[in-house]
Each structure stands twice: as structure tokens, then as C-alpha cells.
Design a protein around this motif. Structure first.
Motif, PDB file in Angstrom:
ATOM      1  N   THR A   1      87.921 107.170 -44.145  1.00 46.78           N
ATOM      2  CA  THR A   1      89.189 106.448 -44.204  1.00 46.78           C
ATOM      3  C   THR A   1      88.916 104.978 -44.533  1.00 46.78           C
ATOM      4  O   THR A   1      87.949 104.390 -44.062  1.00 46.78           O
ATOM      5  CB  THR A   1      89.951 106.548 -42.872  1.00 46.78           C
ATOM      6  OG1 THR A   1      89.132 106.038 -41.819  1.00 46.78           O
ATOM      7  CG2 THR A   1      90.328 107.980 -42.590  1.00 46.78           C
ATOM      8  N   LEU A   2      89.794 104.400 -45.324  1.00 45.21           N
ATOM      9  CA  LEU A   2      89.627 103.032 -45.803  1.00 45.21           C
ATOM     10  C   LEU A   2      90.226 102.026 -44.823  1.00 45.21           C
ATOM     11  O   LEU A   2      91.176 102.336 -44.094  1.00 45.21           O
ATOM     12  CB  LEU A   2      90.306 102.855 -47.161  1.00 45.21           C
ATOM     13  CG  LEU A   2      89.812 103.717 -48.321  1.00 45.21           C
ATOM     14  CD1 LEU A   2      90.763 103.559 -49.505  1.00 45.21           C
ATOM     15  CD2 LEU A   2      88.399 103.313 -48.720  1.00 45.21           C
ATOM     16  N   PHE A   3      89.680 100.825 -44.834  1.00 46.07           N
ATOM     17  CA  PHE A   3      90.402  99.691 -44.272  1.00 46.07           C
ATOM     18  C   PHE A   3      91.384  99.265 -45.372  1.00 46.07           C
ATOM     19  O   PHE A   3      91.043  98.501 -46.274  1.00 46.07           O
ATOM     20  CB  PHE A   3      89.446  98.558 -43.901  1.00 46.07           C
ATOM     21  CG  PHE A   3      88.766  98.761 -42.580  1.00 46.07           C
ATOM     22  CD1 PHE A   3      89.319  98.250 -41.412  1.00 46.07           C
ATOM     23  CD2 PHE A   3      87.584  99.472 -42.507  1.00 46.07           C
ATOM     24  CE1 PHE A   3      88.695  98.442 -40.191  1.00 46.07           C
ATOM     25  CE2 PHE A   3      86.953  99.673 -41.288  1.00 46.07           C
ATOM     26  CZ  PHE A   3      87.511  99.161 -40.123  1.00 46.07           C
ATOM     27  N   HIS A   4      92.594  99.828 -45.305  1.00 48.78           N
ATOM     28  CA  HIS A   4      93.540  99.668 -46.401  1.00 48.78           C
ATOM     29  C   HIS A   4      94.313  98.359 -46.345  1.00 48.78           C
ATOM     30  O   HIS A   4      95.022  98.016 -47.289  1.00 48.78           O
ATOM     31  CB  HIS A   4      94.539 100.835 -46.415  1.00 48.78           C
ATOM     32  CG  HIS A   4      95.347 100.959 -45.161  1.00 48.78           C
ATOM     33  ND1 HIS A   4      94.925 101.716 -44.085  1.00 48.78           N
ATOM     34  CD2 HIS A   4      96.544 100.424 -44.803  1.00 48.78           C
ATOM     35  CE1 HIS A   4      95.840 101.648 -43.123  1.00 48.78           C
ATOM     36  NE2 HIS A   4      96.823 100.863 -43.531  1.00 48.78           N
ATOM     37  N   ARG A   5      94.192  97.639 -45.253  1.00 49.23           N
ATOM     38  CA  ARG A   5      94.907  96.369 -45.123  1.00 49.23           C
ATOM     39  C   ARG A   5      94.059  95.374 -44.338  1.00 49.23           C
ATOM     40  O   ARG A   5      93.764  95.593 -43.162  1.00 49.23           O
ATOM     41  CB  ARG A   5      96.244  96.592 -44.418  1.00 49.23           C
ATOM     42  CG  ARG A   5      97.084  95.326 -44.262  1.00 49.23           C
ATOM     43  CD  ARG A   5      98.334  95.607 -43.466  1.00 49.23           C
ATOM     44  NE  ARG A   5      99.153  94.428 -43.296  1.00 49.23           N
ATOM     45  CZ  ARG A   5     100.170  94.345 -42.460  1.00 49.23           C
ATOM     46  NH1 ARG A   5     100.485  95.386 -41.709  1.00 49.23           N
ATOM     47  NH2 ARG A   5     100.876  93.239 -42.359  1.00 49.23           N
ATOM     48  N   VAL A   6      93.671  94.302 -44.992  1.00 48.34           N
ATOM     49  CA  VAL A   6      92.878  93.251 -44.352  1.00 48.34           C
ATOM     50  C   VAL A   6      93.533  91.917 -44.681  1.00 48.34           C
ATOM     51  O   VAL A   6      93.514  91.471 -45.832  1.00 48.34           O
ATOM     52  CB  VAL A   6      91.413  93.266 -44.832  1.00 48.34           C
ATOM     53  CG1 VAL A   6      90.650  92.115 -44.186  1.00 48.34           C
ATOM     54  CG2 VAL A   6      90.752  94.600 -44.508  1.00 48.34           C
ATOM     55  N   GLU A   7      94.108  91.277 -43.673  1.00 42.73           N
ATOM     56  CA  GLU A   7      94.709  89.958 -43.831  1.00 42.73           C
ATOM     57  C   GLU A   7      93.843  88.949 -43.093  1.00 42.73           C
ATOM     58  O   GLU A   7      93.675  89.030 -41.879  1.00 42.73           O
ATOM     59  CB  GLU A   7      96.137  89.941 -43.290  1.00 42.73           C
ATOM     60  CG  GLU A   7      97.099  90.817 -44.070  1.00 42.73           C
ATOM     61  CD  GLU A   7      98.542  90.583 -43.660  1.00 42.73           C
ATOM     62  OE1 GLU A   7      98.956  89.405 -43.595  1.00 42.73           O
ATOM     63  OE2 GLU A   7      99.240  91.572 -43.396  1.00 42.73           O
ATOM     64  N   ARG A   8      93.290  88.019 -43.861  1.00 41.56           N
ATOM     65  CA  ARG A   8      92.378  87.036 -43.286  1.00 41.56           C
ATOM     66  C   ARG A   8      93.084  86.241 -42.185  1.00 41.56           C
ATOM     67  O   ARG A   8      94.185  85.740 -42.352  1.00 41.56           O
ATOM     68  CB  ARG A   8      91.876  86.099 -44.381  1.00 41.56           C
ATOM     69  CG  ARG A   8      90.822  85.108 -43.920  1.00 41.56           C
ATOM     70  CD  ARG A   8      90.233  84.358 -45.101  1.00 41.56           C
ATOM     71  NE  ARG A   8      89.600  85.268 -46.047  1.00 41.56           N
ATOM     72  CZ  ARG A   8      88.928  84.848 -47.116  1.00 41.56           C
ATOM     73  NH1 ARG A   8      88.807  83.556 -47.371  1.00 41.56           N
ATOM     74  NH2 ARG A   8      88.371  85.725 -47.940  1.00 41.56           N
ATOM     75  N   GLY A   9      92.422  86.126 -41.040  1.00 38.65           N
ATOM     76  CA  GLY A   9      92.991  85.413 -39.912  1.00 38.65           C
ATOM     77  C   GLY A   9      94.073  86.171 -39.181  1.00 38.65           C
ATOM     78  O   GLY A   9      94.766  85.603 -38.326  1.00 38.65           O
ATOM     79  N   PHE A  10      94.220  87.478 -39.482  1.00 36.58           N
ATOM     80  CA  PHE A  10      95.272  88.268 -38.833  1.00 36.58           C
ATOM     81  C   PHE A  10      94.705  89.601 -38.354  1.00 36.58           C
ATOM     82  O   PHE A  10      94.244  89.687 -37.209  1.00 36.58           O
ATOM     83  CB  PHE A  10      96.438  88.460 -39.797  1.00 36.58           C
ATOM     84  CG  PHE A  10      97.637  89.134 -39.193  1.00 36.58           C
ATOM     85  CD1 PHE A  10      98.089  88.793 -37.931  1.00 36.58           C
ATOM     86  CD2 PHE A  10      98.326  90.108 -39.908  1.00 36.58           C
ATOM     87  CE1 PHE A  10      99.198  89.423 -37.376  1.00 36.58           C
ATOM     88  CE2 PHE A  10      99.443  90.734 -39.371  1.00 36.58           C
ATOM     89  CZ  PHE A  10      99.877  90.392 -38.100  1.00 36.58           C
TER      90      PHE A  10
END
Length: 396
Positions: A40-49
Motif C-alpha cells: 500500500t502506498l503513502f498516497h498523501r503526504v503533506e509537509r508539516g502535517f
């Protein structure tokens, strides 16, 4: 009660709050046991969040609890505990799903401290015990407009270190052989993080980035073509004494061979030497001899540094484009409409050298140039300001 998650960036160990969130912890542990999270992917990565994963479809819209996998409800009720908050980076929480905000299989890891606005909305069920440096590296990933990393970061394997819960009836046994990604997972994969790109290999000495930078300079017009190379008969000399003049430097280096030009780079306003120069020899051999013998030599009480020039300013100035594309076949040497000394001097000079006599005599022309430059700078920053817009952080 811990789980080891092997990602494409490294290993992360998560400690679970099994006493405070038994339903969520049990569902998570049993999903790990059945290898539900593999590939499974890390489908959402928001820097600082946050960094979000756990969806086997890779879209952010799929996934269900272990009970849903066994034929029951796909979501379990949220287990919000007032004492469990998103107060530090590395907190592990479930992403909300379903009509009532229940928990399925998707979870996220916080990338910053004091994310209080997530409290009361998402079930905090664990924290990162080991591998926080991997989480920080994950948070620095370059993403697209949908916050998906351009280089895939995925969960390769999960290992349960301690499981206090009994297996629910009908739970499938752990497969003996390694699992393979599904066809849907394969279709969503890009380039896995940590995998070298095809043009970067041991034989190329990492020149792929250099080639990409050259192509970028070609596209914006700073280079006539990407494979242009600096001349081999020009030396770059730096750490010069400000009192050293062009004729002095030419006299010193003339013993190695005939010099076509010797130009010290000067300040645009004051005309003072900036401490470096370019020396062009007629022969490549003379340039090489000067390189080996003049480095760290004392000139006017300064030890100079000599290296081969990497500037293509003069070469670039001799080419013009014939078409919109940028291949070498569509270039030609500039034609000169005036063949007087002034035109020849401007054509053969480095672009960062300024004619002091012309500058003194044409102050009005210089002011026009500055006005145009300021207008260009203003419009460029206006475009940047208009292109930036706030982005939302809506939880799935």
C-alpha cells in the motif's frame, strides 16, 4: 503491543494504545497479520502535517476494517479519548471514513507537533517508537498537486511484535510465501523511493542531474543546446588583487603562449575589479600548461587560484535559433550587420563585462535598461504571487 512496518524508506516501529483503543488496535493488528497493508502506498503526504496510508487501492477512497474483510461492518466506531491528543510528531491516528466517521484501514502519522485541530475528530491509537528519522524523511518527499509523492513510498511488509488479542473467527492464516502486488496496485505504482533512475548508474558518475539541469537551461533560453561544452582554451582566475589590471595579468600569463583575450570582471557601477578574470589562449596546450604552473602563485601579494573555465557565455552569444525547437541542427552562427570595432568587441566579450567608456557616455540608456529590468522583475513576482493559492487539508 507493537508493530514493525517495513517501508521503502526504512523501518518504523509503532506502539499501540491497546488499553485505550481496543477495537481500533485489534483491527489494525489483524490487518497487519493478514498482510493487508503490503504494497500500500503513502498516497498523501503533506509537509508539516500528515503522511497517510493504508488504502490498498491507492486512491484514498478504499479500505475497510478487519471486520469488513470478514463479512461484517466495514467501519468500526471511533474511539475518541480526551487524554490521547495529536500533541507531537509521530502520533498515529485513523483516518475517518463512512457516514459516521468510523475507522476502516487508512491511518496517518503526524509530521508536526501540536495539531490540536485533529483532536476529537480522529482516533489516536498509537505513536512511533522507533524510526522517527524515517518519518521525517517521509515528510520531506516531493509531491504532486494531490500530495502524492512523485517517487512512491510504500509499505513492503508488516511484522507483529506483540499481539494481546485473540484472532476473530474466520481470520485467514498468514501466507507462507511472499505476497505479490495486485494488478491494481501495480497500475498505480510510479518509481519507488530509493530506486535509482535509469540514467543514473555507476558508469555515468551521477551525470543524470547535470543533464536534466542542462535541458532546463536550454528550455529557458540560457543555453543554445543542452550538450554545449565550455571551451578548453580558457582559464578562470580568481582571488586577484583589486589593483591587478588586464594588461598586468596578460603579461604574466603570456609566457605560456599567445593570448587572444584577458578580461577581468568588474563591478557594474564602480568599475572596480571583482577579483576574477577569464584568459583565452590560442592553443589548448598553452592553457593546460598555465593551469598546472600558475595555481597558488603569488601575484601582487595575492595567491591566485586557477582552473579551467566552465562558462559558456561567449559560446552561447555566437548562436541563434532558427526554429522553435532547440536541436543543434536549428542553430547558426550569428551574422554581423556591422563589422566595426565596437560591434566586434561586444560580440566577443563575456556577458558580465561592461564597457566603462560606454557606460559613462550613455547614462540615459542605462537608466532605460534599469527601468525595463525593474518592470520585468515586478511582472515576474506578480505572476508568482498570482500562482500561489492556499490548499486545503481535508481528511479522508
Amino acid at each position: 503491543m507493537s508493530v514493525l512496518i517495513e517501508t521503502s524508506l526504512g523501518d518504523i516501529v509503532i506502539d499501540l494504545y491497546t488499553d485505550e483503543t481496543p477495537l481500533t488496535s485489534k483491527s489494525f493488528l489483524k490487518l497487519c497479520k493478514t498482510k493487508y497493508y503490503n504494497f500500500t502506498l503513502f498516497h498523501r503526504v503533506e509537509r508539516g502535517f500528515i503522511a497517510q496510508t493504508g488504502d490498498p487501492t491507492g486512491t484514498g477512497q478504499g479500505g475497510q476494517s478487519i471486520y469488513g474483510e470478514l463479512g461484517g461492518a466495514p467501519y468500526i466506531p471511533p474511539e475518541i479519548r480526551p487524554q490521547l491528543k495529536h500533541h507531537r510528531a509521530g502520533t498515529v491516528s485513523m483516518a475517518s471514513g463512512g457516514l459516521e466517521g468510523g475507522s476502516g484501514s487508512q491511518f496517518f502519522i503526524t509530521l508536526a507537533d501540536n495539531l490540536e485541530y485533529l483532536d476529537g475528530k480522529h482516533t489516536v491509537f498509537g505513536s512511533v517508537a522507533e524510526g522517527m528519522e524515517i518519518v521525517e524523511q517521509l515528510g520531506q518527499c516531493i509531491t504532486d498537486q494531490e500530495f502524492r509523492p512523485l517517487s512512491d513510498v510504500l509499505i513492503r511488509h508488516t511484522i507483529i511484535l506483540d499481539d494481546p488479542f485473540e484472532d476473530p473467527p474466520g481470520l485467514p492464516s498468514c501466507p507462507d510465501s511472499p505476497l505479490l502486488p495486485t494488478s491494481q496496485q501495480e497500475s498505480l505504482m510510479r518509481i519507488e523511493a530509493g530506486i535509482e533512475l535509469p540514467y543514473v548508474n555507476a558508469d555515468s558518475d551521477g551525470l543524470g542531474d547535470t543533464r536534466a539541469q542542462a535541458l532546463t537551461l536550454e528550455m529557458i533560453g540560457d543555453l543554445p543546446f543542452a550538450d554545449i561544452k565550455p571551451p578548453e582554451n580558457i582559464l578562470f582566475v580568481c582571488k586577484l588583487n583589486p589593483i591587478t589590471g588586464d594588461d598586468d595579468l596578460k603579461t604574466i600569463f603570456a609566457r605560456f603562449g599567445h593570448i587572444d583575450s584577458c578580461q577581468i570582471i568588474r563591478d557594474r557601477d564602480s568599475g572596480d575589479s571583482l577579483g576574477y578574470a577569464f584568459i583565452e589562449f590560442s592553443e589548448k596546450e598553452a592553457c593546460e600548461e598555465a593551469y598546472f604552473k600558475m595555481d597558488n602563485v603569488l601575484v601582487d601579494d595575492r595567491r591566485i587560484h586557477v582552473n579551467f573555465s566552465q562558462s559558456v557565455s561567449r559560446v552561447n552569444g555566437n548562436w541563434v535559433r532558427l526554429k522553435d525547437n532547440s536541436s543543434r541542427k536549428d542553430l547558426k552562427i550569428k551574422s554581423r550587420y556591422r563589422d566595426d570595432n565596437r560591434g566586434s568587441h561586444r560580440e566577443d566579450s563575456y556577458q558580465m563585462i561592461f564597457d566603462m567608456s560606454k557606460r559613462r557616455g550613455e547614462s540615459s540608456g542605462r537608466s532605460d535598461y534599469r527601468d525595463k529590468g525593474s518592470r520585468r522583475t515586478k511582472s515576474r513576482w506578480d505572476r508568482r504571487a498570482r500562482s500561489r493559492s492556499p490548499t486545503g487539508r481535508n481528511m479522508k
